[in-house]
Design a protein around this motif. Structure first.
Motif, PDB file in Angstrom:
ATOM      1  N   MET A   1       0.590  -1.191  -0.050  1.00 55.22           N
ATOM      2  CA  MET A   1      -0.044  -0.160  -0.164  1.00 55.22           C
ATOM      3  C   MET A   1       0.825   1.376  -0.086  1.00 55.22           C
ATOM      4  O   MET A   1       0.550   2.141  -0.486  1.00 55.22           O
ATOM      5  N   LYS A   2       2.322   1.144   0.337  1.00 54.94           N
ATOM      6  CA  LYS A   2       2.834   2.326   0.309  1.00 54.94           C
ATOM      7  C   LYS A   2       3.456   2.534  -1.079  1.00 54.94           C
ATOM      8  O   LYS A   2       4.091   3.385  -1.386  1.00 54.94           O
ATOM      9  N   SER A   3       3.123   1.444  -1.823  1.00 54.71           N
ATOM     10  CA  SER A   3       3.441   1.832  -3.330  1.00 54.71           C
ATOM     11  C   SER A   3       2.832   3.129  -3.957  1.00 54.71           C
ATOM     12  O   SER A   3       3.470   3.549  -4.806  1.00 54.71           O
ATOM     13  N   TYR A   4       1.362   3.283  -3.621  1.00 58.79           N
ATOM     14  CA  TYR A   4       0.891   4.467  -3.737  1.00 58.79           C
ATOM     15  C   TYR A   4       1.762   5.726  -3.581  1.00 58.79           C
ATOM     16  O   TYR A   4       2.143   6.543  -4.306  1.00 58.79           O
ATOM     17  N   SER A   5       2.143   5.884  -2.374  1.00 60.09           N
ATOM     18  CA  SER A   5       2.729   7.020  -1.939  1.00 60.09           C
ATOM     19  C   SER A   5       4.399   7.169  -2.554  1.00 60.09           C
ATOM     20  O   SER A   5       4.765   8.160  -2.748  1.00 60.09           O
ATOM     21  N   GLN A   6       4.799   5.759  -2.649  1.00 61.11           N
ATOM     22  CA  GLN A   6       6.310   5.945  -3.414  1.00 61.11           C
ATOM     23  C   GLN A   6       6.049   6.408  -4.752  1.00 61.11           C
ATOM     24  O   GLN A   6       7.049   7.035  -4.986  1.00 61.11           O
ATOM     25  N   GLN A   7       4.884   5.968  -5.255  1.00 58.47           N
ATOM     26  CA  GLN A   7       4.946   6.313  -6.750  1.00 58.47           C
ATOM     27  C   GLN A   7       4.941   7.922  -6.888  1.00 58.47           C
ATOM     28  O   GLN A   7       5.446   8.433  -7.798  1.00 58.47           O
ATOM     29  N   ILE A   8       3.988   8.317  -5.900  1.00 63.27           N
ATOM     30  CA  ILE A   8       3.793   9.845  -5.933  1.00 63.27           C
ATOM     31  C   ILE A   8       5.019  10.574  -5.658  1.00 63.27           C
ATOM     32  O   ILE A   8       5.568  11.639  -6.187  1.00 63.27           O
TER      33      ILE A   8
ATOM     34  N   LEU B   1       0.693  14.630   0.908  1.00 65.43           N
ATOM     35  CA  LEU B   1      -0.251  13.613   0.378  1.00 65.43           C
ATOM     36  C   LEU B   1       0.402  12.331   0.555  1.00 65.43           C
ATOM     37  O   LEU B   1      -0.331  11.389   1.056  1.00 65.43           O
ATOM     38  N   CYS B   2       1.615  12.071   0.445  1.00 66.84           N
ATOM     39  CA  CYS B   2       2.392  10.668   0.779  1.00 66.84           C
ATOM     40  C   CYS B   2       2.106  10.528   2.140  1.00 66.84           C
ATOM     41  O   CYS B   2       1.933   9.460   2.683  1.00 66.84           O
ATOM     42  N   GLU B   3       2.448  11.429   3.058  1.00 68.43           N
ATOM     43  CA  GLU B   3       2.219  11.348   4.408  1.00 68.43           C
ATOM     44  C   GLU B   3       0.611  10.661   5.003  1.00 68.43           C
ATOM     45  O   GLU B   3       0.599   9.858   5.714  1.00 68.43           O
ATOM     46  N   SER B   4      -0.316  11.475   4.165  1.00 66.16           N
ATOM     47  CA  SER B   4      -1.708  11.195   4.574  1.00 66.16           C
ATOM     48  C   SER B   4      -1.876   9.711   3.936  1.00 66.16           C
ATOM     49  O   SER B   4      -2.738   8.936   4.574  1.00 66.16           O
ATOM     50  N   ILE B   5      -1.500   9.218   2.882  1.00 63.72           N
ATOM     51  CA  ILE B   5      -1.785   7.968   2.263  1.00 63.72           C
ATOM     52  C   ILE B   5      -1.147   7.060   3.147  1.00 63.72           C
ATOM     53  O   ILE B   5      -1.762   6.098   3.481  1.00 63.72           O
ATOM     54  N   ASN B   6       0.122   7.179   3.916  1.00 65.13           N
ATOM     55  CA  ASN B   6       0.670   6.060   4.606  1.00 65.13           C
ATOM     56  C   ASN B   6      -0.058   5.958   5.814  1.00 65.13           C
ATOM     57  O   ASN B   6      -0.236   5.044   6.294  1.00 65.13           O
TER      58      ASN B   6
ATOM     59  N   PHE C   1      -3.094   6.746   6.019  1.00 68.87           N
ATOM     60  CA  PHE C   1      -4.554   5.851   5.938  1.00 68.87           C
ATOM     61  C   PHE C   1      -4.424   4.607   6.002  1.00 68.87           C
ATOM     62  O   PHE C   1      -5.168   3.802   6.458  1.00 68.87           O
ATOM     63  N   PHE C   2      -3.395   3.941   5.158  1.00 67.07           N
ATOM     64  CA  PHE C   2      -3.039   2.641   5.178  1.00 67.07           C
ATOM     65  C   PHE C   2      -2.614   2.015   6.425  1.00 67.07           C
ATOM     66  O   PHE C   2      -3.077   1.067   6.716  1.00 67.07           O
ATOM     67  N   GLU C   3      -1.892   2.957   7.428  1.00 69.39           N
ATOM     68  CA  GLU C   3      -1.681   2.413   8.566  1.00 69.39           C
ATOM     69  C   GLU C   3      -2.923   1.857   9.546  1.00 69.39           C
ATOM     70  O   GLU C   3      -3.082   1.148  10.131  1.00 69.39           O
ATOM     71  N   ILE C   4      -3.643   3.175   9.633  1.00 68.52           N
ATOM     72  CA  ILE C   4      -5.075   3.344  10.111  1.00 68.52           C
ATOM     73  C   ILE C   4      -6.065   1.937   9.591  1.00 68.52           C
ATOM     74  O   ILE C   4      -6.532   1.097  10.346  1.00 68.52           O
ATOM     75  N   ALA C   5      -5.763   1.469   8.392  1.00 68.07           N
ATOM     76  CA  ALA C   5      -6.601   0.532   7.665  1.00 68.07           C
ATOM     77  C   ALA C   5      -6.155  -0.669   8.291  1.00 68.07           C
ATOM     78  O   ALA C   5      -6.848  -1.607   8.086  1.00 68.07           O
ATOM     79  N   GLU C   6      -4.976  -0.730   8.418  1.00 67.72           N
ATOM     80  CA  GLU C   6      -4.256  -2.139   8.760  1.00 67.72           C
ATOM     81  C   GLU C   6      -4.432  -2.449  10.144  1.00 67.72           C
ATOM     82  O   GLU C   6      -4.253  -3.446  10.637  1.00 67.72           O
ATOM     83  N   GLU C   7      -5.058  -1.498  11.100  1.00 66.29           N
ATOM     84  CA  GLU C   7      -5.263  -1.930  12.527  1.00 66.29           C
ATOM     85  C   GLU C   7      -6.188  -2.571  12.571  1.00 66.29           C
ATOM     86  O   GLU C   7      -7.430  -2.821  11.760  1.00 66.29           O
ATOM     87  N   GLU C   8      -6.114  -3.776  13.626  1.00 66.68           N
ATOM     88  CA  GLU C   8      -6.988  -4.627  14.063  1.00 66.68           C
ATOM     89  C   GLU C   8      -7.718  -4.145  15.458  1.00 66.68           C
ATOM     90  O   GLU C   8      -7.107  -4.054  16.143  1.00 66.68           O
ATOM     91  N   TYR C   9      -9.067  -4.288  15.341  1.00 66.40           N
ATOM     92  CA  TYR C   9      -9.639  -3.856  16.636  1.00 66.40           C
ATOM     93  C   TYR C   9     -10.161  -5.170  17.426  1.00 66.40           C
ATOM     94  O   TYR C   9     -10.665  -5.992  16.743  1.00 66.40           O
TER      95      TYR C   9
END
Length: 77
Positions: A1-8, A62-67, A69-77
């Protein structure tokens, strides 16, 4: 998922390089051109550089926000 921010980030870095090269080439031409047309060109490049800085800063945010977002999305509750 960091590939999005890496490309940007890669695209932003390339963009920054192009703007720096353009600015440097115009600066180098200053030794050859000392007229009103050069002044207009230099002024235009200055405007482009300012706007480019804004694009680069926004791209970094934007890259920081994407990263984040994916960190939060990967969290398990």
């Amino acid at each position: 998922m960091k590939s999005y921010s890496q490309q940007i980030k890669s695209d932003v870095d390339s963009f920054q390089g192009y703007v720096q090269k353009l600015s440097g080439n115009v600066q180098s031409a200053s030794a050859l051109w000392r007229d009103s047309q050069y002044s207009a060109l230099a002024s235009g490049i200055s405007t482009i550089a300012t706007q480019a800085r804004d694009v680069i800063v926004t791209g970094d945010k934007l890259c920081e926000s994407i990263n984040s977002f994916f960190e939060i999305a990967e969290e398990e509750y």
